[in-house]
Design a protein around this motif. Structure first.
Motif, short mmCIF file in Angstrom:
data_model
loop_
_atom_site.label_atom_id
_atom_site.label_comp_id
_atom_site.label_asym_id
_atom_site.label_seq_id
_atom_site.Cartn_x
_atom_site.Cartn_y
_atom_site.Cartn_z
N UNK A 347 0.80 -1.22 0.00
CA UNK A 347 0.00 0.00 0.00
C UNK A 347 0.83 1.26 0.00
N UNK A 348 0.20 2.31 -0.49
CA UNK A 348 0.79 3.64 -0.42
C UNK A 348 -0.25 4.55 0.21
N UNK A 349 -0.17 4.74 1.54
CA UNK A 349 -1.20 5.55 2.19
C UNK A 349 -0.98 7.03 1.89
N UNK A 352 2.57 9.87 3.11
CA UNK A 352 3.45 8.73 3.41
C UNK A 352 4.49 9.02 4.48
N UNK A 353 4.91 10.29 4.60
CA UNK A 353 5.93 10.58 5.62
C UNK A 353 5.37 10.28 7.01
N UNK A 354 4.07 10.47 7.18
CA UNK A 354 3.46 10.24 8.48
C UNK A 354 2.98 8.79 8.61
N UNK A 420 7.54 10.05 -1.48
CA UNK A 420 6.54 9.23 -2.14
C UNK A 420 7.19 8.15 -3.02
N UNK A 421 8.21 8.55 -3.78
CA UNK A 421 8.90 7.58 -4.64
C UNK A 421 9.59 6.51 -3.81
N UNK A 422 10.23 6.92 -2.71
CA UNK A 422 10.96 5.94 -1.90
C UNK A 422 9.99 4.90 -1.35
N UNK A 423 8.84 5.35 -0.87
CA UNK A 423 7.86 4.41 -0.32
C UNK A 423 7.32 3.52 -1.42
N UNK A 436 -3.15 -1.10 -2.25
CA UNK A 436 -4.08 -0.12 -1.70
C UNK A 436 -3.40 1.24 -1.73
N UNK A 437 -3.93 2.15 -2.53
CA UNK A 437 -3.27 3.46 -2.71
C UNK A 437 -4.24 4.58 -2.37
N UNK A 438 -3.73 5.58 -1.66
CA UNK A 438 -4.57 6.74 -1.35
C UNK A 438 -3.86 8.00 -1.79
N UNK A 439 -4.52 8.82 -2.55
CA UNK A 439 -3.99 10.09 -3.04
C UNK A 439 -2.51 10.00 -3.40
N UNK A 440 -2.15 9.11 -4.32
CA UNK A 440 -0.73 8.85 -4.55
C UNK A 440 0.00 10.03 -5.18
N UNK A 441 -0.70 10.95 -5.81
CA UNK A 441 -0.01 12.00 -6.54
C UNK A 441 -0.15 13.37 -5.91
N UNK A 442 -0.60 13.38 -4.65
CA UNK A 442 -0.79 14.62 -3.92
C UNK A 442 0.50 15.43 -3.90
#
Ligand SMILES: Nc1ncnc2c1ncn2[C@@H]1O[C@H](COP(=O)(O)OP(=O)(O)OP(=O)(O)O)[C@@H](O)[C@H]1O
Ligand SMILES: [Mg+2]
Lengths: 512, 308
Positions: A347-349, A352-354, A420-423, A436-442
């Motif tokens: 997943x990518x919530x 991502x930093x948080x 974002x890229x690292x995650x 599961x991805x949420x707002x991946x391009x924010x």
């Protein structure tokens, strides 16, 4: 109508220049000899890819960072700005990329305390009256007496902008002001600001990744690349292609893979009768049922704050549901580490930093979170060896083009897009069955957006079941095979993409 | 003694009396802690501040003959401890909880060291105000003989509750406690605000200590505090960082502390020690009942190291 307005000495739009601005963080040159000129009474856009140094430049102007070299000129005269307070005294205000409202204070309290000289004892009757009169002159409203933590992201962003106008600043810096706004809200806000610059009341320096807004509202642009000023000019004289070329140079943008067609793919992820509560114990997800097939992207659209984040938290194991069950391939699924590894759930919530990184740990460690307890990183006795970990990190950093000074940099020092890229590198490097991805391009620049969307499409084409939650309707219409709409914690509307149109999705999003 | 027998009513009455008497130190320490935590820092050292305040208050009262000077001295010594905590926490890479524990040991140790000569002598006590003159019952009269500090505490709680909402300083403290980046962006010095809040919070805790040695139990000894300073931390969480609720919670803790002696006064001696443990049990019970893994603590300042 601001408390600071002085009717006898009207303050007009400010002219601002930076001269050879340079900022060095340790070994990293984040800004090098950047000189920009913002004409008074204009809306000036600052463009650049993620990590180009845009936020660093404006923070140096604000006195939030001390530039290593260089100076700021206001109305042609050199100005000493050592702290944000000094900037405020010069009439310069900034809306930061991350919110600077105090969550437990109400909007009214936030506005009053942000003034340069708030009264020692606050007469709330009088202040509220003044604030209401001020809001009456504005085209949009925010509730004044509710704690800011209860406002939606869009309302917070509007309040940030209102705060600067309330303080009667004459030069406004906006760091990606529209990223949490819907296109309609963005037009409302930018329309207001544009009107004020045209009237000569205000000068604006705006960082944005959205060409549409830049073309429609800005007068001038400046483009940064890797800390240097690369070009700029009048908006009318530059095409979108010119601007994007200045931003990324000759780097090729990855073409989106074609959508592979599948027939009769089995259901992979099933969400059955899911209920969950938010932090305050209030029901946020109310009976969500959804089946996602292999090789399919289901996009959940919705205005933020309608239970999407709670749903994602349940799916990624951050929150216990109050009721309901999850199935993968027909078997019961609990979102814990072992089962995620077994069923290959990644997943990518959002943020991502948080939600997906430990900010102070290094990039290499963060990238190893899925694999540190397996060989080759973990040895037989449970000791970790740093060499394979660094090697893995180096490989992934290269193939996902993460911009970082080294594998040993704390991940919090990376720019938003690179976190974002690292995650994403960590989550997509293995075999993926459920994503599961949420707002991946924010908040990402257009090149990264295109890159990340391609990655998601690739996973789908390889047969993964993808759940995509996004506030950006365009993203959903572009990627999804089926569209669902979440509003008030429930999913009302599920259509194949061919039958979904913008108007009916929009209706469902507003709860009709 | 000519006590009128009021039977089982004696227990609630004695508990009320106890609540009023015992709650005052809880109230002062919790208000001090509330102020400190609202600014975004936890001071676990208030137990030490309380004990040192008790010692210094008693000593000054004995040496000058004025208990009120003693209270002032206790408050000032509390300021001093708060300032040390506040100053050390300004240094980089320092954890406020660890410093708090060190300050707690430092404060009690220092109090025992300087307090040795004051264990025997009798210092003048704080006076009390009789509000029970309307009743013939001696129990009621003694229950309502109230120390002025209790009233000061109530006024202080109400004032703090009002000030957090209606004054510039109140808003600045809440802002630093909830979002340090926001405070910085507005040009306030987060460290300085927290330093002041911790210092003033120390003053309150010191005054709470003076109450212990100068009114109830009313003498200086090394076993004077029974952990009120630490329980006050739990109390602030229970009160959800609301000064008015701190007052209610202090009364509740006071009543629980009075349960053992109250039962004894009507002749129930069985389980005396068990009932004496009531405040500790209450602390434990409240901590378990008032938190949940599913909800975040409502009202908790966002910058506290325990909620972050
Ligand atoms: N406090 C810091 N310490 C070390 N490096 C930093 C710090 N802040 C930023 N950087 C680095 O400086 C560079 C520029 O970052 P900056 O935040 O200005 O980028 P940006 O253009 O605003 O990007 P984005 O569009 O992602 O917000 C990045 O490489 C980043 O890693
Ligand atoms: Mg930025």
């Amino acid at each position: 109508m601001s408390a600071l307005a002085q009717p006898n000495a009207p303050r007009r739009a400010v002219e601002l220049e930076t001269v050879a601005m340079t900022k060095i963080f340790g070994s990293l040159v984040a800004l090098e000899d950047v000189s920009i000129h913002v004409r008074p009474g204009t809306l000036h856009a600052l463009l650049g890819e993620n990590g180009a140094g845009k936020s660093t430049l404006v923070k140096c102007i604000m006195g939030f960072y001390q530039p290593t070299r260089g100076e700021v000129k206001i109305d042609g005269k050199p100005a000493v700005i050592a702290t944000p307070r000094d900037a405020h005294a010069h009439g310069i205000g900034m809306v930061y990329q991350h919110f600077t409202l105090v969550p437990s204070l109400t909007a009214a309290e936030n506005l009053v305390i942000s003034r340069a000289h708030p009264p020692a004892v606050i007469d709330w009757k009088k202040e509220i009256k003044g604030l209401e009169a001020f809001l009456d002159t504005m085209p949009f409203k925010v509730p004044l007496t509710v704690p800011v933590s209860n406002l939606s992201a869009g309302e917070k962003q509007k309040l940030e902008i209102l705060k600067q106008l309330y303080l009667d600043q004459r030069f406004l810096i906006l760091d990606e002001p529209t990223s949490v706004l819907t296109p309609g809200e963005a037009d409302e806000v930018l329309g207001l600001l544009r009107g004020m610059t045209e009237a000569g009341d205000l000068t604006i320096l705006m960082i944005s990744h959205k060409f549409r807004e830049v073309s429609a509202y800005a007068d001038d642009v400046t483009v940064l690349r890797r800390g240097r000023m690369i070009g700029g000019g009048k908006v009318g004289e530059l095409s979108v292609a010119d601007m994007s070329h200045m931003m990324i140079g000759d780097t090729k943008i990855r073409e989106r893979a074609a959508r592979k067609t599948f027939t009769d793919r089995p259901v992979v992820l099933e969400i059955a009768g899911l209920f969950a509560e938010d932090d305050g114990g209030i029901p946020a997800v109310k009976g969500v049922n959804l089946k996602i097939h292999g090789g399919e992207i289901v996009g959940i659209a919705g205005v933020s704050g309608n239970g999407q984040s709670t749903l994602i938290e349940v799916l990624s194991g951050q929150r216990e549901p109050t009721e309901g069950q999850l199935f993968i391939d027909g078997a019961d699924f609990q979102p814990v580490r072992q089962q995620m590894a077994k069923f290959k759930v990644f997943g990518l919530p959002e943020e991502p930093l948080k939600n997906a990184a430990v900010p102070r740990m290094t990039v290499a460690e963060n990238i190893a979170f899925r694999t540190f307890d397996e060989p080759p990183i973990a040895s037989r006795f449970g000791f970790m060896s740093p060499k394979p970990m660094r090697k893995q990190a180096r490989d992934l950093i290269a193939s996902y083009r993460v911009k970082t000074p080294s594998t040993e940099e704390p991940i919090e020092n990376l720019s938003g897009g690179n976190v974002q890229r690292a995650i994403l590198a960590r989550e997509l490097s293995g075999e993926v069955e459920v994503l599961i991805v949420a707002n991946p391009c924010f908040g990402l620049d257009f090149a990264s957006v295109s890159e990340i969307r391609s990655q998601i499409m690739d996973q789908r084409n390889r047969g993964a079941a993808v759940l995509l939650v996004s506030e950006d309707l365009d993203e959903i219409l572009e990627l999804a095979d089926r569209v669902a709409v979440m509003s008030g914690g429930e999913i009302h509307y599920v259509r194949p993409i061919a039958e979904a149109d913008r108007a009916s999705v929009g209706m469902a999003m507003s709860g009709h | 003694m000519n006590e009128t027998d009021i039977g089982a009513y004696g227990v609630p009455l004695a508990m009320l009396a106890g609540a009023i008497r015992v709650s005052t130190p809880f109230l002062f320490v919790s208000l001090g802690e509330c102020l400190t935590e609202k600014s975004g820092r936890i001071n676990l050292g208030l137990e030490g501040t309380l004990v040192f305040g008790a010692m210094s208050g008693y000593a000054i009262s004995y040496l000058t003959g004025s208990p009120w000077l003693g209270v002032l001295a206790a408050g000032i010594s509390g300021c001093f401890f708060g300032a040390i905590h506040g100053y050390i926490c300004k240094l980089p890479k320092v954890n406020d909880i660890a410093i708090g524990i060190a300050m707690m040991l430092f404060g009690t140790g220092l109090a025992f060291f300087f307090g040795k000569p004051f264990i025997q002598p009798q210092a003048p006590h704080l006076p009390s105000i009789s509000l029970g003159f309307w009743s013939d019952l001696p129990q009621v009269q003694s229950a309502l003989s109230i120390n002025p500090l209790f009233l000061v505490g109530i006024v202080l709680a109400v004032f703090m509750w009002w000030a957090f909402k209606n004054t510039r300083w109140g808003l600045i403290i809440r802002m630093t406690g909830d979002s340090a980046p926001a405070a910085l962006a507005m040009g306030y010095s987060v460290d300085w605000v927290r330093f002041l809040a911790t210092t003033v919070g120390g003053f309150f805790a010191g005054v709470g200590g003076a109450f212990l040695s100068l009114y109830y139990p009313g003498a200086w000894s090394e076993g004077l505090s029974s952990g009120q300073g630490l329980m006050a931390v739990a109390l602030v969480i229970f009160a959800r960082w609301n000064p008015l609720a701190c007052f209610g919670a202090a009364l509740l803790f006071g009543a629980a502390g009075a349960l053992g002696p109250a039962l004894q006064s009507v002749g129930i001696t069985q389980g005396y020690y068990f009932f004496n443990a009531a405040p500790y049990l209450l602390t434990l019970f409240i901590m378990i009942a008032s938190v949940s893994p599913k909800r975040s603590l409502k009202g908790a300042p966002g910058e506290l190291s325990i909620t972050k």
